[in-house]
Design an enzyme around this catalytic site. Structure first.
Site, PDB file in Angstrom:
ATOM      1  N   ASP A   1       0.859  -1.182   0.000  1.00 20.77           N
ATOM      2  CA  ASP A   1       0.000   0.000   0.000  1.00 20.77           C
ATOM      3  C   ASP A   1       0.899   1.237   0.000  1.00 20.77           C
ATOM      4  OD1 ASP A   1       1.008   0.156   2.538  1.00 20.77           O
ATOM      5  OD2 ASP A   1      -0.869  -0.281   3.557  1.00 20.77           O
TER       6      ASP A   1
ATOM      7  N   ASP B   1      -7.997  -7.377   0.494  1.00 18.86           N
ATOM      8  CA  ASP B   1      -7.061  -7.633   1.597  1.00 18.86           C
ATOM      9  C   ASP B   1      -7.696  -7.157   2.889  1.00 18.86           C
ATOM     10  OD1 ASP B   1      -5.429  -5.106   2.954  1.00 18.86           O
ATOM     11  OD2 ASP B   1      -6.483  -4.610   1.108  1.00 18.86           O
TER      12      ASP B   1
END
Length: 380
Positions: free
Chosen positions: A96, A270
């Site tokens: 991320d 996720d």
């Protein structure tokens, strides 16, 4: 970006929904979609070894840019040969951008056009994260799939604030693309924001699609809105994204949300949910959640889930796992975490089969009934 290191291959569309079966090709291998990605915040999925993750069928894992930048440092990881070598994982890794952690973990943050100034949650020092810095960190980490630096506005923030926020996120995405030094072996995704506003989601998606990213993430969900609100946003957002590129719904891991996301055309998910709740003794099973610490399981010599063939359920009983957790033994956390991760990875395997068989809606109905979502079991 046809020469992108990340390629999406559509295999089949489900007849009755927006669901799609496919695969994503990366420099470190190919994984099937839809796929749930275990989260390895600190370059490890809590309590699990890389071998165990492979054994359960995890085709890709996620690591956290913010945490690895702070400790041990992205430059150290680069000197180690990149994240894959550092953590001994030879399959795909997604990172991320660090944006979400800056907004949720850091104190005293200040957002400007240049980036975000905030306080390091480890030692209190002043830090600055810009779109360029977020990309530079991820270039050092060497992940297969990277995220653009974005602002994640709260779902219920005012329209005017969210509009300014998505416009800044689009400018940041453009800056990140220019700063990306490894486009030949790392694919950078754009992140669509816009809270619950349909026109702002459309504006954000159009901005990012015009930049021709190799894939697109849907951000700003699973942040306190209702399940129905999330589905509504997906209903009007996923059709705005290119069919020939991956779609990733960030931070979503509740079983019903996974299935409903797939129905609306999402490929990747996720969440820390499976390992976080496992550490409290909460296990996901085919018949709903089970808190194995509870006294009723003290002499229950059956598996966590009678319908599960994972390592935990094949070898250990509820009574034994309860004993381990009560005694604060790490092995108990390993067993519950393995089971929960396996449960979600295996759920997606079943979802892929249901897409192949064109019966995803029937699968959903059966799963929801067994899991107990009609019995106020909203959060898991």
């Amino acid at each position: 970006m046809s020469d992108s290191p990340i390629q999406y291959r559509l295999i089949k569309k489900e007849k009755h929904t927006g669901a799609r079966l496919g695969e994503i090709i990366t420099p470190h291998g190919t994984f099937p979609t839809p796929m749930f990605m275990p989260v390895g915040t600190q370059a490890t999925v809590k309590t699990q070894s890389p071998e165990e993750l492979k054994q359960m069928g995890s085709g890709i894992i996620l690591a956290n840019t913010y945490h690895l930048w702070l400790r041990p440092g992205d430059e150290l990881i680069a000197r180690a040969g990149g994240l894959h070598k550092f953590m001994n994982w030879d399959q795909p890794i997604l990172t991320d951008s660090g944006g979400f952690q800056v907004y949720s973990l850091a104190d005293s943050r200040n957002i400007t056009e240049e980036g975000v100034t905030f306080k390091n949650h480890l030692n209190g020092s002043k830090m600055f994260l810009s779109p360029e810095k977020a990309i530079s960190i991820q270039n050092n980490l060497g992940s297969d799939i990277m995220m653009s630096f974005d602002e994640c506005p709260q779902f219920y923030q005012p329209y005017d604030y969210v509009k300014k926020s998505i416009e800044r996120t689009s400018r940041w995405a453009e800056r990140g693309l220019k700063a990306h030094s490894r486009p030949h072996d790392q694919g950078l995704f754009g992140i669509v924001q816009g809270a619950g506003f349909e026109d702002l989601r459309r504006q954000s998606a159009q901005d990012l699609v015009s930049m021709d990213f190799p894939g697109y993430s849907i951000g700003g969900l699973a942040v306190g809105e209702s399940h129905e609100e999330m589905n509504a946003v997906l209903d009007f957002t996923t059709p705005l994204l290119p069919e020939n590129k991956p779609r990733y719904l960030m931070g979503v891991g509740a079983p019903d949300s996974l299935i409903d996301g797939v129905i609306r055309g999402v490929d990747m998910f996720d969440c820390v949910l499976p390992t976080r709740i496992a550490r409290n003794g909460t296990c996901m099973t085919s018949e709903g959640r089970l808190v194995v610490k509870n006294a009723q399981f003290e002499e229950d010599f059956t598996p966590l889930d009678h319908n599960c063939d994972c390592y935990t359920c094949t070898n250990y009983t509820r009574a034994y796992i309860r004993h381990l957790l009560k005694a604060d033994e790490t092995f108990g956390l390993r067993l519950t975490s393995y089971h929960n991760l396996y449960f979600l990875v295996n759920l997606m395997k079943k979802v892929r089969q249901a897409i192949m068989d064109d019966n995803l809606l029937e699968f959903r109905e059966d799963f929801m009934e067994r899991y107990g979502y009609n019995r106020s079991n909203r959060n898991f």
